[in-house]
Motif scaffolding. Sequence first.
Motif, mmCIF file in Angstrom:
data_model
loop_
_atom_site.group_PDB
_atom_site.id
_atom_site.type_symbol
_atom_site.label_atom_id
_atom_site.label_comp_id
_atom_site.label_asym_id
_atom_site.label_seq_id
_atom_site.Cartn_x
_atom_site.Cartn_y
_atom_site.Cartn_z
ATOM 1 N N THR A 125 0.808 -1.226 0.000
ATOM 2 C CA THR A 125 0.000 0.000 0.000
ATOM 3 C C THR A 125 0.836 1.269 0.000
ATOM 4 N N ARG A 126 2.167 1.141 -0.003
ATOM 5 C CA ARG A 126 3.022 2.319 0.112
ATOM 6 C C ARG A 126 2.774 3.301 -1.034
ATOM 7 N N GLY A 127 2.705 2.795 -2.256
ATOM 8 C CA GLY A 127 2.463 3.666 -3.399
ATOM 9 C C GLY A 127 1.076 4.274 -3.375
ATOM 10 N N LEU A 128 0.093 3.496 -2.943
ATOM 11 C CA LEU A 128 -1.281 3.996 -2.849
ATOM 12 C C LEU A 128 -1.372 5.131 -1.845
ATOM 13 N N ALA A 129 -0.707 4.997 -0.705
ATOM 14 C CA ALA A 129 -0.746 6.037 0.321
ATOM 15 C C ALA A 129 -0.205 7.359 -0.212
ATOM 16 N N ARG A 130 0.783 7.272 -1.101
ATOM 17 C CA ARG A 130 1.355 8.508 -1.670
ATOM 18 C C ARG A 130 0.441 9.144 -2.703
ATOM 19 N N SER A 131 -0.353 8.327 -3.406
ATOM 20 C CA SER A 131 -1.170 8.854 -4.500
ATOM 21 C C SER A 131 -2.525 9.396 -4.051
ATOM 22 N N LEU A 132 -3.033 8.940 -2.926
ATOM 23 C CA LEU A 132 -4.378 9.340 -2.505
ATOM 24 C C LEU A 132 -4.552 10.846 -2.317
ATOM 25 N N PRO A 133 -3.597 11.563 -1.727
ATOM 26 C CA PRO A 133 -3.817 13.006 -1.549
ATOM 27 C C PRO A 133 -4.018 13.760 -2.858
ATOM 28 N N GLN A 134 -3.510 13.232 -3.973
ATOM 29 C CA GLN A 134 -3.691 13.899 -5.264
ATOM 30 C C GLN A 134 -4.916 13.395 -6.023
ATOM 31 N N GLY A 135 -5.688 12.496 -5.431
ATOM 32 C CA GLY A 135 -6.815 11.895 -6.142
ATOM 33 C C GLY A 135 -8.174 12.418 -5.759
ATOM 34 N N GLY A 136 -8.247 13.579 -5.110
ATOM 35 C CA GLY A 136 -9.530 14.138 -4.738
ATOM 36 C C GLY A 136 -10.133 13.535 -3.483
ATOM 37 N N TRP A 137 -9.312 12.851 -2.681
ATOM 38 C CA TRP A 137 -9.778 12.256 -1.447
ATOM 39 C C TRP A 137 -9.593 13.238 -0.292
ATOM 40 N N THR A 138 -10.517 13.182 0.683
ATOM 41 C CA THR A 138 -10.460 14.056 1.852
ATOM 42 C C THR A 138 -9.817 13.315 3.021
#
Length: 216
Positions: A125-138
């Motif tokens: 999940t390391r890569g996912l954790a980095r990408s979430l802030p740029q994906g429109g997630w709160t």
Amino acid sequence: MSVEAGRITFVVTAIVVVGWFALGTQFNIRRGNRLLRWLQSGMPRLGERTTLRWLGSSGLELKVRDARAPLKSAELFLLLEPRDLPILWWLFRARGRRDLLIIRGELRAPPTMELEVVDARAWSTRGLARSLPQGGWTPIAVSSGSPLVAYGRGRGDAPDAATQLLAELSLPELTLVRVALHSRAPHLELQWHLTGLRDLEARRVFETLHRMAERL
């Protein structure tokens, strides 16, 4: 180094590599079979008919086609460390890879909110954790000191819902790695590191999953 010494070094290296591969493969197969026996007591909670296949020596896939409501179908993956390949094993282990249980499910009706709760340190999940802030997630606050980070979108009560789900899914015997809810199939995904199984019944894992699905 003489030709003879080089030949001896090559032969010894080949014996070590082949021997390690054989022992690592056998260890993973035995580990996988033990995990399958552990899962047997809980699988009927998802559905009666399950298909199984090995994915090499480091993975197993179980599929439940006609799952019990509110699930429509479910997939389980046991991803084991690649103990048969020493260099990869050491490399992945240094990056935090451990034996992992992944459960994915499709619901009969999609959830009304989307949620991602991940362990930012885990290899899966390391890569996912980095990408979430740029994906429109709160961002959603989690308890202090927790390695988990949480993001939601959709329903306004996502923070409260995330808190309730984490309370249900935090089994003390297992290390939670990911909780995902999405409007598109697979609608939910859970990941746990497979440690502490001696003190846990598989039935509790699947009952926890079922309670979560019923809440959505």
